[in-house]
Every structure is written in structure tokens, then in C-alpha cells.
Design a protein around this motif. Structure first.
Motif, short mmCIF file in Angstrom:
data_model
loop_
_atom_site.label_atom_id
_atom_site.label_comp_id
_atom_site.label_asym_id
_atom_site.label_seq_id
_atom_site.Cartn_x
_atom_site.Cartn_y
_atom_site.Cartn_z
N TYR A 18 42.77 54.32 29.30
CA TYR A 18 44.00 53.71 29.82
C TYR A 18 45.23 54.31 29.15
O TYR A 18 46.19 54.70 29.83
CB TYR A 18 44.02 52.20 29.55
N GLU A 22 48.19 56.44 30.90
CA GLU A 22 49.53 55.84 30.87
C GLU A 22 50.53 56.77 30.20
O GLU A 22 51.69 56.86 30.64
CB GLU A 22 49.49 54.48 30.17
N ILE A 40 53.26 47.18 35.98
CA ILE A 40 52.61 48.44 36.37
C ILE A 40 51.35 48.67 35.52
O ILE A 40 50.30 49.06 36.04
CB ILE A 40 53.59 49.62 36.23
N ARG A 41 51.45 48.41 34.23
CA ARG A 41 50.29 48.59 33.35
C ARG A 41 49.16 47.63 33.72
O ARG A 41 47.99 48.02 33.78
CB ARG A 41 50.73 48.34 31.90
N TYR A 44 47.65 48.84 37.06
CA TYR A 44 46.87 50.06 36.86
C TYR A 44 45.53 49.76 36.18
O TYR A 44 44.48 50.19 36.63
CB TYR A 44 47.67 51.07 36.04
N ARG A 45 45.57 48.99 35.10
CA ARG A 45 44.35 48.68 34.37
C ARG A 45 43.39 47.84 35.20
O ARG A 45 42.18 48.05 35.17
CB ARG A 45 44.67 47.98 33.06
#
Length: 135
Positions: A18, A22, A40-41, A44-45
Motif C-alpha cells: 500500500y 501510495e 482516497i487512501r 484505494y486500500r
């Protein structure tokens, strides 16, 4: 309990992946702001975790395949590579005779474990393929 352990441990094990992606995508609070970066994080994760779970469910005989990969990779990662790195760093001349014997014993036992685990995983994979049982 095992399922709970996997659910809790999987994100921790994937953390390095991750963080690398990132950093590559420049997902930082300085660039995006704290709230937007968090959203967003999180998205995404979550997407990566769902994709990994989907892949593991979609691949037939995944548990047998994972057993085969584990039997090959774990021996290399935990026995062969450390001994090879030690010998590369310090050489044969620095290691005393009893350390060389111990390295040989560890390599022999890990080699047997690798072969034994691989044979068992291949037998299981062949048996499940022939019977049509999907794990």
C-alpha cells in the motif's frame, strides 16, 4: 478465531505494498489535504483488499496452489537466503567449522522440508483436480 486472525493480519501484511503504491501515486496530505487524502487512501486500500480476496476466491484450487508456493518460498526465505547472505558477507574462511556444519544441517533439513512439502502440495493439487473438488 483463524478467520478473525486472517482478517486482522492481512491489511498489516499488505501495508508495504500500500505505502509503495501510495508514494508512487503521490497520495499525501500535503498534496491532497487531510480529508481528501484519507478518503482516497481508504478507497484505494479497500479496493486492493477486495481485489485480493476476489482473486483468492476466483482461482480454483487456490489453497493447494498456495501450499505449493508456500513450501517453496518459505524454505528459500527463511533458510537458504539467510545462509547464502551470511556466506556472501563473511565468506567461507571466517565461519568456523562448527558453523559450517550447522549451516549444512539447516540446509539439509530445509531441503527435505521443501521437497516433502512440495510433493504433498502437488499430490493434493492433482487429487483435487482429478476429483473436481474446489476449495
Amino acid at each position: 478465531m483463524i478467520t478473525l486472525h486472517v482478517i486482522i493480519a492481512a491489511p498489516i501484511l499488505m501495508l508495504t505494498f500500500y505505502l509503495e503504491v501510495e508514494n508512487l501515486l503521490k497520495i499525501t496530505p500535503e498534496r491532497l489535504g487531510k480529508k481528501r487524502e484519507f478518503v482516497i487512501r481508504l478507497a484505494y486500500r479497500s479496493a486492493v483488499f477486495v481485489a485480493v480476496c476476489g482473486i483468492s476466491v476466483a482461482i480454483p484450487y487456490f489453497s493447494d496452489f498456495l501450499s505449493l508456493i508456500s513450501s517453496l518460498a518459505c524454505v528459500a526465505l527463511f533458510a537458504i537466503i539467510p545462509i547464502a547472505c551470511y556466506l556472501k558477507l563473511y565468506g567461507h574462511r571466517v565461519a568456523p567449522w562448527y558453523e559450517k556444519i550447522w549451516m549444512f544441517v539447516v540446509l539439509a533439513i530445509s531441503g527435505v522440508a521443501c521437497v516433502w512439502g512440495s510433493i504433498d502440495a502437488i499430490k493434493s493439487l492433482v487429487q483435487d483436480t482429478k476429483s473436481g473438488w474446489i476449495s
